[in-house]
Enzyme design. Structure first.
Site, PDB file in Angstrom:
ATOM      1  N   CYS A 233       0.919  -1.294  -0.256  1.00 53.15           N
ATOM      2  CA  CYS A 233       0.137   0.204   0.022  1.00 53.15           C
ATOM      3  C   CYS A 233       0.764   1.352   0.403  1.00 53.15           C
ATOM      4  O   CYS A 233       1.852   1.251  -1.006  1.00 53.15           O
ATOM      5  CB  CYS A 233      -1.063   0.438   0.863  1.00 53.15           C
ATOM      6  SG  CYS A 233      -0.126   0.021   2.842  1.00 53.15           S
ATOM      7  N   GLY A 236       2.924   0.188   4.233  1.00 50.62           N
ATOM      8  CA  GLY A 236       2.884  -1.072   4.430  1.00 50.62           C
ATOM      9  C   GLY A 236       2.708  -1.465   5.230  1.00 50.62           C
ATOM     10  O   GLY A 236       3.321  -2.785   6.075  1.00 50.62           O
ATOM     11  N   TRP A 237       1.879  -1.159   6.673  1.00 46.79           N
ATOM     12  CA  TRP A 237       1.573  -1.244   7.553  1.00 46.79           C
ATOM     13  C   TRP A 237      -0.065  -1.205   8.047  1.00 46.79           C
ATOM     14  O   TRP A 237      -0.368  -1.594   9.703  1.00 46.79           O
ATOM     15  CB  TRP A 237       1.820  -0.012   9.116  1.00 46.79           C
ATOM     16  CG  TRP A 237       2.099   0.984   9.059  1.00 46.79           C
ATOM     17  CD1 TRP A 237       1.346   1.516   8.590  1.00 46.79           C
ATOM     18  CD2 TRP A 237       3.362   2.020   9.260  1.00 46.79           C
ATOM     19  NE1 TRP A 237       0.941   3.225   8.524  1.00 46.79           N
ATOM     20  CE2 TRP A 237       2.472   3.370   8.763  1.00 46.79           C
ATOM     21  CE3 TRP A 237       4.552   2.140   9.944  1.00 46.79           C
ATOM     22  CZ2 TRP A 237       3.403   4.635   9.232  1.00 46.79           C
ATOM     23  CZ3 TRP A 237       5.370   2.866   9.392  1.00 46.79           C
ATOM     24  CH2 TRP A 237       4.614   4.398   9.740  1.00 46.79           C
ATOM     25  N   ASP A 238      -1.099  -1.385   7.462  1.00 46.24           N
ATOM     26  CA  ASP A 238      -1.966  -2.075   7.680  1.00 46.24           C
ATOM     27  C   ASP A 238      -2.739  -2.063   6.322  1.00 46.24           C
ATOM     28  O   ASP A 238      -3.562  -3.562   7.142  1.00 46.24           O
ATOM     29  CB  ASP A 238      -2.673   0.062   7.496  1.00 46.24           C
ATOM     30  CG  ASP A 238      -2.383   1.166   8.953  1.00 46.24           C
ATOM     31  OD1 ASP A 238      -2.671   0.609   9.732  1.00 46.24           O
ATOM     32  OD2 ASP A 238      -2.375   2.198   8.301  1.00 46.24           O
ATOM     33  N   ARG A 239      -3.193  -1.304   5.644  1.00 50.42           N
ATOM     34  CA  ARG A 239      -3.779  -2.282   4.627  1.00 50.42           C
ATOM     35  C   ARG A 239      -2.625  -3.702   3.897  1.00 50.42           C
ATOM     36  O   ARG A 239      -3.026  -5.150   3.637  1.00 50.42           O
ATOM     37  CB  ARG A 239      -3.694  -1.478   3.156  1.00 50.42           C
ATOM     38  CG  ARG A 239      -5.318  -0.387   3.406  1.00 50.42           C
ATOM     39  CD  ARG A 239      -5.157   0.113   1.848  1.00 50.42           C
ATOM     40  NE  ARG A 239      -4.545   1.599   2.131  1.00 50.42           N
ATOM     41  CZ  ARG A 239      -3.878   2.243   1.321  1.00 50.42           C
ATOM     42  NH1 ARG A 239      -4.906   2.632   0.376  1.00 50.42           N
ATOM     43  NH2 ARG A 239      -3.116   3.187   0.961  1.00 50.42           N
ATOM     44  N   ARG A 285      -4.271   3.732  15.988  1.00 50.77           N
ATOM     45  CA  ARG A 285      -5.202   3.035  15.106  1.00 50.77           C
ATOM     46  C   ARG A 285      -6.405   3.087  15.929  1.00 50.77           C
ATOM     47  O   ARG A 285      -7.606   3.908  15.489  1.00 50.77           O
ATOM     48  CB  ARG A 285      -5.035   1.936  14.257  1.00 50.77           C
ATOM     49  CG  ARG A 285      -3.813   2.405  13.497  1.00 50.77           C
ATOM     50  CD  ARG A 285      -4.162   3.207  12.407  1.00 50.77           C
ATOM     51  NE  ARG A 285      -3.355   3.067  11.227  1.00 50.77           N
ATOM     52  CZ  ARG A 285      -2.046   4.250  11.113  1.00 50.77           C
ATOM     53  NH1 ARG A 285      -2.234   4.982  11.847  1.00 50.77           N
ATOM     54  NH2 ARG A 285      -1.151   4.375  10.321  1.00 50.77           N
TER      55      ARG A 285
END
Length: 495
Positions: A233, A236-239, A285
């Site tokens: 994404c 690179g740390w959620d989706r 988050r």
């Protein structure tokens, strides 16, 4: 030919480390291409998107100063002639070198497919392009790769998921927003077998969109070539961990990877490795209500069916050429209890696994083409046999057959070498093949449900579901409601 076997990576650690060290500046926040799953000899990788000029200049300048003028991103690059240098500006030269190292790393890992989850072509902040992506590289340096633009909502969208009482059904992303400029783009060759109308992607809700993207990724890694896959994404740390985690859990539920791990163990692995080790900021988050982490594991209930199974297509590929699954089953029934097989040329054996129910051990399988005349003769002899009638009554499913054991067709000891060459041979590999646990559709569902239940119980105890409104029945009632929701038993809007 399909081999059930253990694939080992041919990557040399020292070489990989060197390529990573040189290429890390090419991607946002230095989050380089990293192989995280090895499946059928293919590397499934993750990373951030490509860095833009602002970050690239800032990071390379900083590293150059504090490394004493020996930044690895510049080291050992291909020489550029004076004529080329005169034609290129400084920006182009820097991008050529840094992204050239990134491409070398991708090729070393045999990555061919790059799946970009960004809804933007470039991430823009304060009017500046802070990131780029392969699909808009002006020099088309990534033209040799198969680029897939599969835009997926960022973590901010999952606040709406939480605000809707953790209900993803009917939740549709607003594709008309100004910053959304990356359309869905997938090569036709990768979509033909999926029976999905991709032109309708903007009308999909969050469930359908996630399901269809996961089907696409499973189809890619199950293709016949040996090419790897990169998913990214922006940072690179959620989706990215969302889809990497779903891929890992889906393949595990099929018994294709991590076969020795129990549900609690695979849950620990994917939470610790796929999410936290790669920088998912859960506390941040949660403070914003962007509960993409919770969505990932709660979503397991939507991928329990066999249409998400990587085993389904493998089973069809592993059938002997020229024979259908039904005919193999009839052959098993015909040959069972008889000392002679069809024309005394081959017999059918069934190997049972010493392991637990629902699992069995495979040896490497080699399929040789069977003679067309032999197949025709066999079919003719079976047309009116009692076993054919038995088959029509039994109608054993593909899953039921393959969960029982492995069909082995081999030459009869009484047949001549001239005859046996025309028939199927299945032999074991000289190399020992580790045990693979293949499961039925019902096993897959139960395994994923166990993981989901374990996650919900742990999440409820440690974090809780913040969207639960104050209960009119008081604090005790609210606590009970949260507990019921945590274990997935709430009636009106189940998790």
């Amino acid at each position: 030919m399909f081999l059930f076997s253990w694939f080992e990576s041919t990557v040399q650690v020292g070489k990989l480390q060197d390529l990573i060290n040189r290429s890390k500046m090419a991607r946002c926040r230095g989050r380089f291409v990293c192989p995280v799953i090895l499946y059928k000899g293919k590397h499934i990788c993750r990373s951030a998107t490509l860095a833009g000029w602002g970050e690239l200049y800032g990071r390379t300048g900083y590293n150059y100063i504090f490394s004493g003028g020996s930044d690895d991103a510049w080291a050992d690059a291909e020489d550029i002639s004076e004529e080329d240098s005169a034609l290129r500006n400084a920006d182009s030269q820097l991008f050529d070198k840094v992204r050239g190292h990134d491409i070398k790393l991708l090729r070393y890992l045999s990555v061919r497919y790059i799946c970009d989850l960004m809804v933007e072509n470039k991430k823009v902040k304060f009017g500046l392009n802070v990131t780029s992506s392969e699909k808009v590289d002006k020099a088309q340096r990534y033209a040799d790769f198969t680029l897939l633009s599969i835009p997926y909502p960022g973590c901010e969208f999952f606040k709406e998921y939480k605000d809707r009482d953790y209900t993803a059904e009917g939740l549709i992303f607003n594709w008309k927003q100004d910053y959304v400029d990356a359309p869905l783009s997938i090569p036709v060759s990768l979509t033909q077998s999926l029976n999905i109308d991709w032109s309708e992607y903007q009308s999909w809700d969050l469930v359908q969109q996630t399901q269809n993207y996961l089907k696409l990724l499973i189809s890619i890694i199950n293709s016949d070539d040996d090419s790897g896959l990169l998913v990214h994404c922006i940072s690179g740390w959620d989706r990215t961990p969302l889809f990497i985690s779903l891929l890992r859990l889906s393949l595990w539920a099929d018994g294709l990877i991590h076969a020795s791990l129990e549900p609690s163990e695979i849950l620990y692995l994917t939470v610790a490795y796929d999410w936290f080790l790669f920088g998912h900021m859960l506390v941040d988050r949660l403070s914003k209500g962007e509960e993409i982490f919770f969505f990932c594991f709660n979503f397991l209930k939507h991928i329990t069916s066999e249409e998400f199974s990587a085993v389904k297509s493998q089973r069809r590929k592993s059938l002997p050429p020229g024979f259908t699954l039904e005919e193999i089953c009839m052959l098993q029934q015909r040959d069972r209890g008889s000392t002679t097989s069809l024309s005394s040329d081959f017999s059918l054996g069934l190997e049972s696994s010493p392991g637990a129910a629902g699992s069995f051990t495979y040896e490497a399988v080699e399929l040789m083409p069977a003679g067309a005349q032999a197949q025709a003769a066999w079919r003719k002899s079976c047309a009116s046999s009692p076993q054919a009638v038995l088959w029509t009554r039994a109608q054993q499913s593909e899953d039921r057959l393959l969960s029982t054991g492995m069909v082995e067709v081999k030459s009869s000891s009484s047949s001549s070498s001239t005859h046996s060459d025309n028939f199927l041979r299945i032999g074991s590999s000289p190399l020992e093949v580790p045990k693979s646990r293949l499961v039925t559709a019902s096993d897959r569902e139960s395994r994923l449900e166990e993981v989901r239940s374990a996650f919900l119980a742990s999440y409820s105890r440690t974090i809780g579901l913040k969207a639960v409104p104050p209960s009119p029945s008081g604090a005790i009632g609210g606590l009970l409601e949260q507990f019921v929701r945590g274990v997935g038993l709430r009636g009106s809007s189940t998790l």
